[in-house]
Design a protein around this motif. Sequence first.
Motif, PDB file in Angstrom:
ATOM      1  N   THR A  66       0.849  -1.190   0.000  1.00  0.00           N
ATOM      2  CA  THR A  66       0.000   0.000   0.000  1.00  0.00           C
ATOM      3  C   THR A  66       0.888   1.243   0.000  1.00  0.00           C
ATOM      4  OG1 THR A  66      -1.825  -1.043   1.167  1.00  0.00           O
ATOM      5  CG2 THR A  66      -1.639   1.322   1.408  1.00  0.00           C
ATOM      6  N   PRO A  67       0.661   2.175  -0.922  1.00  0.00           N
ATOM      7  CA  PRO A  67       1.472   3.401  -0.922  1.00  0.00           C
ATOM      8  C   PRO A  67       1.307   4.192   0.374  1.00  0.00           C
ATOM      9  CG  PRO A  67       0.367   3.148  -3.021  1.00  0.00           C
ATOM     10  CD  PRO A  67      -0.215   2.110  -2.104  1.00  0.00           C
ATOM     11  N   LEU A  68       2.394   4.833   0.782  1.00  0.00           N
ATOM     12  CA  LEU A  68       2.371   5.664   1.989  1.00  0.00           C
ATOM     13  C   LEU A  68       2.359   7.152   1.629  1.00  0.00           C
ATOM     14  CD1 LEU A  68       5.028   3.679   4.065  1.00  0.00           C
ATOM     15  CD2 LEU A  68       2.588   3.811   4.553  1.00  0.00           C
ATOM     16  N   ARG A  69       2.245   7.438   0.333  1.00  0.00           N
ATOM     17  CA  ARG A  69       2.235   8.829  -0.145  1.00  0.00           C
ATOM     18  C   ARG A  69       1.010   8.992  -1.048  1.00  0.00           C
ATOM     19  NH1 ARG A  69       8.112   9.379   0.070  1.00  0.00           N
ATOM     20  NH2 ARG A  69       8.514   8.330   2.042  1.00  0.00           N
ATOM     21  N   PRO A  70       0.557  10.244  -1.256  1.00  0.00           N
ATOM     22  CA  PRO A  70      -0.631  10.438  -2.103  1.00  0.00           C
ATOM     23  C   PRO A  70      -0.415   9.961  -3.535  1.00  0.00           C
ATOM     24  CG  PRO A  70       0.336  12.547  -1.425  1.00  0.00           C
ATOM     25  CD  PRO A  70       1.023  11.487  -0.635  1.00  0.00           C
ATOM     26  N   ARG A  71       0.859   9.973  -3.986  1.00  0.00           N
ATOM     27  CA  ARG A  71       1.120   9.529  -5.353  1.00  0.00           C
ATOM     28  C   ARG A  71       2.474   8.824  -5.377  1.00  0.00           C
ATOM     29  NH1 ARG A  71       0.768  12.414 -11.051  1.00  0.00           N
ATOM     30  NH2 ARG A  71       2.539  11.370 -12.025  1.00  0.00           N
ATOM     31  N   VAL A  72       2.467   7.615  -5.886  1.00  0.00           N
ATOM     32  CA  VAL A  72       3.722   6.864  -5.987  1.00  0.00           C
ATOM     33  C   VAL A  72       3.922   6.425  -7.434  1.00  0.00           C
ATOM     34  CG1 VAL A  72       4.866   4.702  -5.358  1.00  0.00           C
ATOM     35  CG2 VAL A  72       3.760   6.076  -3.582  1.00  0.00           C
ATOM     36  N   ASP A  73       5.061   6.824  -8.014  1.00  0.00           N
ATOM     37  CA  ASP A  73       5.353   6.473  -9.413  1.00  0.00           C
ATOM     38  C   ASP A  73       6.458   5.431  -9.531  1.00  0.00           C
ATOM     39  OD1 ASP A  73       3.533   8.267 -10.727  1.00  0.00           O
ATOM     40  OD2 ASP A  73       4.798   9.887  -9.937  1.00  0.00           O
ATOM     41  N   SER A  74       7.316   5.395  -8.523  1.00  0.00           N
ATOM     42  CA  SER A  74       8.401   4.416  -8.592  1.00  0.00           C
ATOM     43  C   SER A  74       8.649   3.845  -7.203  1.00  0.00           C
ATOM     44  CB  SER A  74       9.676   5.073  -9.133  1.00  0.00           C
ATOM     45  OG  SER A  74      10.049   6.146  -8.295  1.00  0.00           O
ATOM     46  N   ILE A  75       9.132   2.617  -7.198  1.00  0.00           N
ATOM     47  CA  ILE A  75       9.340   1.907  -5.927  1.00  0.00           C
ATOM     48  C   ILE A  75      10.719   1.264  -5.953  1.00  0.00           C
ATOM     49  CG2 ILE A  75       8.525  -0.009  -4.482  1.00  0.00           C
ATOM     50  CD1 ILE A  75       5.742   0.496  -5.911  1.00  0.00           C
ATOM     51  N   TRP A  76      11.426   1.382  -4.857  1.00  0.00           N
ATOM     52  CA  TRP A  76      12.764   0.788  -4.760  1.00  0.00           C
ATOM     53  C   TRP A  76      12.681  -0.611  -4.149  1.00  0.00           C
ATOM     54  CZ3 TRP A  76      17.700   1.114  -6.164  1.00  0.00           C
ATOM     55  CH2 TRP A  76      18.652   0.395  -5.431  1.00  0.00           C
ATOM     56  N   LEU A  77      13.437  -1.539  -4.747  1.00  0.00           N
ATOM     57  CA  LEU A  77      13.574  -2.873  -4.147  1.00  0.00           C
ATOM     58  C   LEU A  77      15.054  -3.169  -3.938  1.00  0.00           C
ATOM     59  CD1 LEU A  77      11.116  -5.102  -6.232  1.00  0.00           C
ATOM     60  CD2 LEU A  77      10.757  -4.217  -3.919  1.00  0.00           C
ATOM     61  N   TYR A 105      16.823  -2.275  -7.517  1.00  0.00           N
ATOM     62  CA  TYR A 105      16.125  -1.816  -8.723  1.00  0.00           C
ATOM     63  C   TYR A 105      15.113  -0.726  -8.397  1.00  0.00           C
ATOM     64  CZ  TYR A 105      17.736  -5.937 -11.336  1.00  0.00           C
ATOM     65  OH  TYR A 105      18.496  -6.888 -11.968  1.00  0.00           O
ATOM     66  N   TRP A 106      14.965   0.189  -9.330  1.00  0.00           N
ATOM     67  CA  TRP A 106      13.812   1.082  -9.326  1.00  0.00           C
ATOM     68  C   TRP A 106      12.750   0.466 -10.220  1.00  0.00           C
ATOM     69  CZ3 TRP A 106      12.876   4.612  -5.931  1.00  0.00           C
ATOM     70  CH2 TRP A 106      13.950   5.222  -5.262  1.00  0.00           C
ATOM     71  N   ILE A 107      11.563   0.335  -9.690  1.00  0.00           N
ATOM     72  CA  ILE A 107      10.439  -0.171 -10.472  1.00  0.00           C
ATOM     73  C   ILE A 107       9.568   1.040 -10.820  1.00  0.00           C
ATOM     74  CG2 ILE A 107       8.507  -1.808 -10.524  1.00  0.00           C
ATOM     75  CD1 ILE A 107      11.265  -3.084  -9.810  1.00  0.00           C
ATOM     76  N   PHE A 108       9.262   1.200 -12.098  1.00  0.00           N
ATOM     77  CA  PHE A 108       8.443   2.342 -12.524  1.00  0.00           C
ATOM     78  C   PHE A 108       7.019   1.859 -12.770  1.00  0.00           C
ATOM     79  CE2 PHE A 108      12.854   3.044 -13.721  1.00  0.00           C
ATOM     80  CZ  PHE A 108      13.114   4.208 -13.014  1.00  0.00           C
ATOM     81  N   CYS A 109       6.089   2.386 -11.993  1.00  0.00           N
ATOM     82  CA  CYS A 109       4.709   1.911 -12.081  1.00  0.00           C
ATOM     83  C   CYS A 109       4.106   2.360 -13.415  1.00  0.00           C
ATOM     84  CB  CYS A 109       3.872   2.482 -10.937  1.00  0.00           C
ATOM     85  SG  CYS A 109       4.625   2.210  -9.334  1.00  0.00           S
ATOM     86  N   PRO A 110       3.444   1.469 -14.145  1.00  0.00           N
ATOM     87  CA  PRO A 110       2.825   1.867 -15.414  1.00  0.00           C
ATOM     88  C   PRO A 110       1.775   2.961 -15.201  1.00  0.00           C
ATOM     89  CG  PRO A 110       2.510  -0.502 -14.985  1.00  0.00           C
ATOM     90  CD  PRO A 110       3.248   0.049 -13.828  1.00  0.00           C
ATOM     91  N   GLN A 111       1.140   2.939 -14.045  1.00  0.00           N
ATOM     92  CA  GLN A 111       0.202   4.016 -13.693  1.00  0.00           C
ATOM     93  C   GLN A 111       0.515   4.464 -12.276  1.00  0.00           C
ATOM     94  OE1 GLN A 111      -3.431   1.893 -14.363  1.00  0.00           O
ATOM     95  NE2 GLN A 111      -3.946   3.099 -16.173  1.00  0.00           N
ATOM     96  N   SER A 112       0.381   5.768 -12.023  1.00  0.00           N
ATOM     97  CA  SER A 112       0.645   6.261 -10.669  1.00  0.00           C
ATOM     98  C   SER A 112      -0.261   5.560  -9.670  1.00  0.00           C
ATOM     99  CB  SER A 112       0.374   7.765 -10.583  1.00  0.00           C
ATOM    100  OG  SER A 112       1.283   8.436 -11.394  1.00  0.00           O
ATOM    101  N   LEU A 113       0.300   5.299  -8.506  1.00  0.00           N
ATOM    102  CA  LEU A 113      -0.489   4.649  -7.461  1.00  0.00           C
ATOM    103  C   LEU A 113      -0.902   5.697  -6.436  1.00  0.00           C
ATOM    104  CD1 LEU A 113       1.838   1.552  -6.921  1.00  0.00           C
ATOM    105  CD2 LEU A 113      -0.108   1.757  -8.487  1.00  0.00           C
ATOM    106  N   ALA A 114      -2.090   5.541  -5.892  1.00  0.00           N
ATOM    107  CA  ALA A 114      -2.573   6.479  -4.882  1.00  0.00           C
ATOM    108  C   ALA A 114      -2.532   5.798  -3.521  1.00  0.00           C
ATOM    109  CB  ALA A 114      -3.998   6.904  -5.212  1.00  0.00           C
TER     110      ALA A 114
END
Length: 666
Positions: A66-77, A105-114
């Motif tokens: 679950t995102p912890l920010r109003p908008r998440v575009d990329s996620i670090w693993l 890796y940086w994962i770039f979300c195909p759509q922004s996550l809320a």
Amino acid sequence: MKNTILLTLILFGAMLTRAQLKTRSYIIDPQLAPREHNVDFQHLRLELSFLPAQGLVKGKATHIFTPLRPRVDSIWLDAIRIRFSSVKVNGKDAKFKVSKDSSGYWIFCPQSLAWETKDSMSIMYECNPRRGLYFIGWNDPDNLSRKQIWSQGQGIDNRNWIPMYDEMNDKMTTEMIVKFEKGYKVLSNGTKLSSKEKDGMITWHYKMKHPHAPYLIMLGIGVYDILQTKSKTGVPMYLYYYPEWKDRVEITYKYSEMMMDWFEKEIGIPYPWESYSQIPVQDFMFGAMENTTATLFGDFFLVDDRSFNDRNYVGVNAHELAHQWFGDYVTARSDAHHWLQESFATYYNQMFEREVFGMDYFNWARRTAQVNSIEESKKNKLPVAHSESGSVRHYPKGAFVLNMLKNVLGGREVYNKCIKHYLQQHPYGNVDTEDLLVACEEVTGMELDWFFEEWVYKGGEPAYSVTYKEVNGLTEIIVMQVQELSEVTGLPVQSSVPGNSVSTADFIGLPGESVYRPAGLWKMPIWFEVHYTDGTVDKKLQWIEMQTEVVKIANPSGKKIDYILFDPNNEVMKSVSFAKSWDMLRSQALKAASMLDRFDAVAAMKDIPVRQKRDVLLQVFEKESFHAVKVEIIAQLAADDDDKTIALFKKACSDKETLVRRAVIE
Ligand SMILES: [Zn+2]
């Protein structure tokens, strides 16, 4: 974990009411702050298969988060040298980019996550881990080695074979589905849901009911048999062993069930997981590792009856079991609070050993902790609550500190109430040192900042110089603190400047106090005992906090003093110099109730001529049962060729304690 935000708000609220935030040590700790992350990982499903001879892992990791920010575009693993072949976010192909240093890796979300949505990410990958997961014996040309695969995640090595946010401040439930050749057993965290055979391969499925920290994820594969047993309260326990070493199972795992019962009672909270397994492995680099529900340990602990006395698994067994509460159930928020894991596990393993091996054994462990801590303080004055303070502070010193905290709180019962409350406030959550302090204060209503300042946030140990005199029906015991005074040790001096808790000046007056107290002094309640030759004793507890304190004990009838004890049974971690007459040492060595006080009296006779002390030492030896005192006596009489001493050495050769027998030979 789901309730991270809520938990943070509650904590923040609780902390605001405190005048000062003391979650930091007085020496800068680079690991103080927990690491940042923009999503809350909640569940990890890991599907694995292996080519063991190539050390190859083929995996699919699916994260629910679950995102912890109003908008998440990329996620670090975190994923050290792991080769990703594809990544999907919410079922759609996602772009990914490896970092320059191959650490992740940086994962770039195909759509922004809320935020507050539930999302998924799955990664197909392969890796040949150099750390974290170990392939043992698969390429042994002589085929003599056992063939095993096992993991060691702590501190941050699981990221070498599992792509994930590998940090203890985000907990998640996990499940592992492992396909492996028939004939081997596979163990992972949680409940075994199934093991299905197909075409000579078995697929094992393990799943955790409750969230835990990423470093506690484990895998163990090898040829084993399993002894299944359970605690009185019904916790299923699985004791793994090598099939050809069946005769070692009982002695190796001695006390295991009793231990579970004892811990549940002592800690006051039922074992927090669904089952408990223990698995020995070959070539393990540590003693053991407290993976959630599945402790992994070095197979050098699989002993037979003969070697049980010299090297047994009891203490380590208890230590790792204690971690299932302290470390696994509540986990330090950052490495600065690592002691909340290791000191507690050490304290409880010592308390359990006290139960089975006795009080002397327990006290000697505390004494060893004191000696090693004081030695360590010669190198630096890092405190217990610091990521870099080393294993002596994180394990035995912290355990000693918890025992002192127990005394200051008023004993075992109230201490246990505090610890139970501390655990209950943070189930399956993260904690820092402040949480422990707050829990103790909430239960007792006591103000304990000073204790945590001295013993947890600041380093070093007090040194006392003690003398006494008899004046007009009084025994005056004069106690001086003689440690090197420093801003990073002892009790902080409150500045007269509001908001400044520590002054840079060495001497400063406290508001409302006419006495000057330098920084670096300790404040502790200490017991004093005056023993008289008529067998009576006067006891007094006094706070020692100024540089020089005089303790007055009335002796109106002028009884003759037999011996005096400063801090009987060595309850306070310290060094002390207290010159005592021969008569006093003799009485203390023969009569003191605590083994440590008798030991100290014998040790203080070191420079006394043998002809003067021989008979007393022989007498003490006859009465003593604990090895440390006997070993000290043997050392002091080593050069003596008197018949009585020779007779004692002969007798000591068949002492039940290996350490005593060894001392004679040496
Ligand atoms: Zn440990």
